[in-house]
Design a protein around this motif. Structure first.
Motif, PDB file in Angstrom:
ATOM      1  N   GLU A   1       0.839  -1.213   0.000  1.00 47.72           N
ATOM      2  CA  GLU A   1       0.000   0.000   0.000  1.00 47.72           C
ATOM      3  C   GLU A   1       0.873   1.263   0.000  1.00 47.72           C
ATOM      4  OE1 GLU A   1      -2.760  -0.034   3.267  1.00 47.72           O
ATOM      5  OE2 GLU A   1      -3.585  -1.975   2.656  1.00 47.72           O
ATOM      6  N   LEU A   2       1.948   1.207   0.790  1.00 48.70           N
ATOM      7  CA  LEU A   2       2.868   2.349   0.845  1.00 48.70           C
ATOM      8  C   LEU A   2       3.489   2.611  -0.525  1.00 48.70           C
ATOM      9  CD1 LEU A   2       4.465   4.439   2.613  1.00 48.70           C
ATOM     10  CD2 LEU A   2       6.201   2.664   2.908  1.00 48.70           C
ATOM     11  N   LEU A   3       3.959   1.543  -1.161  1.00 46.99           N
ATOM     12  CA  LEU A   3       4.591   1.685  -2.475  1.00 46.99           C
ATOM     13  C   LEU A   3       3.597   2.198  -3.519  1.00 46.99           C
ATOM     14  CD1 LEU A   3       6.707  -1.621  -2.528  1.00 46.99           C
ATOM     15  CD2 LEU A   3       7.488   0.672  -1.968  1.00 46.99           C
ATOM     16  N   GLN A   4       2.358   1.676  -3.447  1.00 48.54           N
ATOM     17  CA  GLN A   4       1.325   2.119  -4.399  1.00 48.54           C
ATOM     18  C   GLN A   4       1.011   3.607  -4.204  1.00 48.54           C
ATOM     19  OE1 GLN A   4       1.048  -0.469  -6.477  1.00 48.54           O
ATOM     20  NE2 GLN A   4      -0.869  -1.517  -5.994  1.00 48.54           N
ATOM     21  N   SER A   5       1.008   4.056  -2.942  1.00 43.97           N
ATOM     22  CA  SER A   5       0.689   5.463  -2.651  1.00 43.97           C
ATOM     23  C   SER A   5       1.673   6.406  -3.321  1.00 43.97           C
ATOM     24  CB  SER A   5       0.716   5.719  -1.138  1.00 43.97           C
ATOM     25  OG  SER A   5      -0.231   4.924  -0.480  1.00 43.97           O
ATOM     26  N   PHE A   6       2.897   5.939  -3.517  1.00 34.30           N
ATOM     27  CA  PHE A   6       3.938   6.777  -4.117  1.00 34.30           C
ATOM     28  C   PHE A   6       4.049   6.585  -5.624  1.00 34.30           C
ATOM     29  CE2 PHE A   6       5.092   7.313   0.237  1.00 34.30           C
ATOM     30  CZ  PHE A   6       5.726   8.538   0.293  1.00 34.30           C
ATOM     31  N   ASP A   7       3.246   5.657  -6.182  1.00 35.14           N
ATOM     32  CA  ASP A   7       3.308   5.375  -7.610  1.00 35.14           C
ATOM     33  C   ASP A   7       4.757   5.113  -8.025  1.00 35.14           C
ATOM     34  OD1 ASP A   7       2.669   5.020 -10.229  1.00 35.14           O
ATOM     35  OD2 ASP A   7       2.201   7.111 -10.670  1.00 35.14           O
ATOM     36  N   ILE A   8       5.354   4.127  -7.319  1.00 35.90           N
ATOM     37  CA  ILE A   8       6.794   3.874  -7.517  1.00 35.90           C
ATOM     38  C   ILE A   8       7.127   3.380  -8.923  1.00 35.90           C
ATOM     39  CG2 ILE A   8       7.239   3.386  -5.080  1.00 35.90           C
ATOM     40  CD1 ILE A   8       7.397   0.348  -6.122  1.00 35.90           C
ATOM     41  N   TYR A   9       6.131   2.929  -9.660  1.00 33.83           N
ATOM     42  CA  TYR A   9       6.394   2.374 -10.984  1.00 33.83           C
ATOM     43  C   TYR A   9       6.614   3.487 -12.004  1.00 33.83           C
ATOM     44  CZ  TYR A   9       4.087  -0.988  -8.041  1.00 33.83           C
ATOM     45  OH  TYR A   9       3.747  -1.743  -6.942  1.00 33.83           O
ATOM     46  N   ARG A  10       5.893   4.586 -11.835  1.00 33.82           N
ATOM     47  CA  ARG A  10       6.059   5.732 -12.758  1.00 33.82           C
ATOM     48  C   ARG A  10       6.846   6.882 -12.130  1.00 33.82           C
ATOM     49  NH1 ARG A  10       0.040   6.999 -14.662  1.00 33.82           N
ATOM     50  NH2 ARG A  10      -0.232   6.821 -12.401  1.00 33.82           N
ATOM     51  N   ARG A  11       6.892   6.927 -10.782  1.00 28.03           N
ATOM     52  CA  ARG A  11       7.556   8.050 -10.100  1.00 28.03           C
ATOM     53  C   ARG A  11       8.614   7.537  -9.110  1.00 28.03           C
ATOM     54  NH1 ARG A  11       3.919  12.465  -9.635  1.00 28.03           N
ATOM     55  NH2 ARG A  11       5.635  13.573  -8.647  1.00 28.03           N
ATOM     56  N   PRO A  12       9.616   6.793  -9.589  1.00 31.18           N
ATOM     57  CA  PRO A  12      10.602   6.204  -8.663  1.00 31.18           C
ATOM     58  C   PRO A  12      11.365   7.252  -7.849  1.00 31.18           C
ATOM     59  CG  PRO A  12      11.359   6.017 -10.938  1.00 31.18           C
ATOM     60  CD  PRO A  12       9.937   6.466 -10.988  1.00 31.18           C
ATOM     61  N   GLN A  13      11.634   8.418  -8.455  1.00 30.29           N
ATOM     62  CA  GLN A  13      12.424   9.437  -7.769  1.00 30.29           C
ATOM     63  C   GLN A  13      11.697   9.969  -6.538  1.00 30.29           C
ATOM     64  OE1 GLN A  13      15.507  10.195  -8.172  1.00 30.29           O
ATOM     65  NE2 GLN A  13      15.503  11.815  -6.616  1.00 30.29           N
ATOM     66  N   ARG A  14      10.374  10.076  -6.626  1.00 34.26           N
ATOM     67  CA  ARG A  14       9.603  10.611  -5.504  1.00 34.26           C
ATOM     68  C   ARG A  14       9.726   9.694  -4.285  1.00 34.26           C
ATOM     69  NH1 ARG A  14       3.351  12.185  -6.328  1.00 34.26           N
ATOM     70  NH2 ARG A  14       3.138   9.930  -6.518  1.00 34.26           N
ATOM     71  N   PHE A  15       9.722   8.384  -4.513  1.00 37.55           N
ATOM     72  CA  PHE A  15       9.862   7.452  -3.388  1.00 37.55           C
ATOM     73  C   PHE A  15      11.259   7.539  -2.795  1.00 37.55           C
ATOM     74  CE2 PHE A  15      10.210   3.086  -1.513  1.00 37.55           C
ATOM     75  CZ  PHE A  15       9.231   3.266  -0.544  1.00 37.55           C
ATOM     76  N   GLU A  16      12.262   7.725  -3.639  1.00 39.20           N
ATOM     77  CA  GLU A  16      13.632   7.894  -3.142  1.00 39.20           C
ATOM     78  C   GLU A  16      13.729   9.146  -2.271  1.00 39.20           C
ATOM     79  OE1 GLU A  16      17.556   7.585  -2.215  1.00 39.20           O
ATOM     80  OE2 GLU A  16      16.270   6.019  -3.077  1.00 39.20           O
ATOM     81  N   GLU A  17      13.068  10.221  -2.677  1.00 36.61           N
ATOM     82  CA  GLU A  17      13.085  11.456  -1.877  1.00 36.61           C
ATOM     83  C   GLU A  17      12.351  11.260  -0.559  1.00 36.61           C
ATOM     84  OE1 GLU A  17      11.637  14.553  -4.462  1.00 36.61           O
ATOM     85  OE2 GLU A  17      13.551  14.716  -5.512  1.00 36.61           O
ATOM     86  N   PHE A  18      11.295  10.462  -0.573  1.00 31.17           N
ATOM     87  CA  PHE A  18      10.599  10.121   0.674  1.00 31.17           C
ATOM     88  C   PHE A  18      11.546   9.388   1.631  1.00 31.17           C
ATOM     89  CE2 PHE A  18       8.507   6.489   2.841  1.00 31.17           C
ATOM     90  CZ  PHE A  18       7.767   7.192   3.793  1.00 31.17           C
ATOM     91  N   ILE A  19      12.269   8.431   1.094  1.00 28.78           N
ATOM     92  CA  ILE A  19      13.194   7.642   1.920  1.00 28.78           C
ATOM     93  C   ILE A  19      14.239   8.545   2.582  1.00 28.78           C
ATOM     94  CG2 ILE A  19      15.026   5.890   1.854  1.00 28.78           C
ATOM     95  CD1 ILE A  19      13.417   4.485  -0.386  1.00 28.78           C
ATOM     96  N   VAL A  20      14.829   9.445   1.796  1.00 25.98           N
ATOM     97  CA  VAL A  20      15.875  10.293   2.385  1.00 25.98           C
ATOM     98  C   VAL A  20      15.275  11.299   3.374  1.00 25.98           C
ATOM     99  CG1 VAL A  20      17.545   9.982   0.528  1.00 25.98           C
ATOM    100  CG2 VAL A  20      15.951  11.885   0.412  1.00 25.98           C
ATOM    101  N   ALA A  21      14.039  11.751   3.127  1.00 21.85           N
ATOM    102  CA  ALA A  21      13.387  12.648   4.090  1.00 21.85           C
ATOM    103  C   ALA A  21      13.176  11.929   5.420  1.00 21.85           C
ATOM    104  CB  ALA A  21      12.054  13.151   3.534  1.00 21.85           C
TER     105      ALA A  21
END
Length: 407
Positions: A321-341
């Protein structure tokens, strides 16, 4: 006609720093003379011209007079009679009110060089209090030069307090405010920007949601620094130390806003602050017309940062659910920025700045496992439409369970 370098170019050369922007002022000339020499006019508000060959800006010496509220409430007067000293006195800080000619002869009528040596940010004249944007500018310069030991002069801080209490800050446009805020957040010490705004009362006016965090306690077991406002400053500091982009720094500033809404009787716990804070994050985003990428990451980090910290404990279904919320398939960079935040949040705690954050690599691995699920075999099995989506979800959940078991 005499041409001088002014402002930041002079200041940074004297500090031994790289000179990036060069502003020039022209004394003793008319607009007609500039045009006759091939200069191209720009800007409707006051006479600024582009050099015919280099494209650099040259402004006619001018005076200004307060004529209305806010940053734009000024009338300008440019003429060959305006002296260099008259042009310099309208500038904000003494360190920005120096000029030099091509032979590096310094004109310093307001003792900017002395204040550079003393590491003091001091206003040039009482007219400083006529422009509310200068509160943000001084705080930004404090953030830029904090590493060199610069502080704001007491009398300048007094004028900034007067401006904060006058109602003038509300006259600033969202665009002008955001330009200063975003530049300040990208300085080496962005936490100093927030601290200076707080010290002069401007934070309470511009971002009351952030100001409300100071004095709010958190559980000492997780937060040795206790105070939520101090924690926010530390998270921002870590984001700069780790050279994070603006999106991450903005999210770091706003991630805990919900804690400012916790009733005192519930302190130091902050149950569901991730959700209560979302309306505050939206309000701040809208107030400053923040760019979409910064808005989106701030909301996602606000909502899910505790998921990030608990990543190793999350069920595979919650992880999906967490991964889907970030749309990691089309927006991988956004999830990476979440991780570093999330990592900056964990490091922004007193005494825990160097502690490892295994959640970061765990989340990256989970995202990789989910992305590795191929669509083609499911298409070959005849899945399509909503059924394909469900089948894909099932396969990704399986992949995450395997990943979790082997991690």
């Amino acid at each position: 006609m005499q041409v001088y370098k002014v402002g930041g170019a002079v200041r940074d050369r004297l500090l031994g720093l790289p000179v990036t922007d060069v502003d020039r002022v022209v004394v003793g000339a008319t607009a007609e003379e500039m045009l006759a020499q091939g200069f191209r006019p720009v800007g409707a508000d006051f006479p600024v011209f582009l050099h015919p060959k280099t494209g650099e800006e040259y402004a006619l010496a001018r005076t200004e007079r307060k004529s209305g509220r806010g940053y734009g409430g000024f009338t300008f007067y440019a003429s060959p009679e305006v002296t260099l000293e008259e042009d310099l006195i309208r500038r904000d800080l003494t360190i920005n009110a120096m000029a030099e000619d091509d032979q590096l002869n310094l004109t310093d009528p307001y003792h900017g060089q002395r204040d550079l040596e003393a590491r003091i940010l001091r206003h040039v004249s009482p007219a400083f209090a006529e422009d509310p944007l200068r509160v943000l500018r001084v705080a930004r310069f404090a953030a830029r030069y904090a590493g060199l030991g610069f502080t704001v002069a007491d009398e300048t801080m007094d004028l900034m307090r007067q401006l904060s209490e006058s109602g003038e800050l509300q006259a600033l446009t969202a665009e002008r405010s955001w330009k200063e805020i975003s530049r300040a957040l990208m300085e080496d010490h962005p936490q100093v920007f927030i601290q200076v705004l707080r010290d002069c009362g401007a934070l309470k006016v511009l971002m009351p949601e952030v100001d409300a965090l100071f004095g709010v306690p958190q559980p000492e077991t997780h937060h040795p620094e206790i105070d939520t406002g101090l924690h926010t400053l530390s998270v921002l500091e870590q984001s700069a130390l780790h050279k994070q982009p603006l999106t991450v720094r903005w999210a770091c500033l706003l991630h805990d806003l919900g804690k400012g809404l916790t009733p005192e009787e519930e302190w130091p716990r902050h149950i569901a602050h991730e959700h209560t804070g979302l309306k505050l994050i939206k309000a701040v985003n809208e107030r400053f017309k923040v760019p979409k990428d910064c808005q989106e990451l701030a909301l996602l980090v606000g909502q899910y940062h505790t998921h990030g910290h608990r990543a190793l404990e999350l069920k595979a279904s919650t992880l999906l659910e967490l991964l889907q919320s970030f749309d990691i398939y089309r927006r991988p960079q956004r999830f990476e920025e979440f991780i570093v935040a999330c990592e900056m949040d964990a490091r922004g705690r007193k005494g825990l700045e160097q502690r490892s954050y295994p959640q970061a690599d765990y989340l990256r691995g989970a995202a990789q496992a989910a992305r590795a699920v191929a669509v083609q075999p499911l298409l070959e099995q005849g899945f399509k439409g909503p059924e394909l989506g469900e089948a894909l979800k099932r396969e990704r959940l399986k992949a995450l369970k395997i990943y979790k078991d082997n991690a």
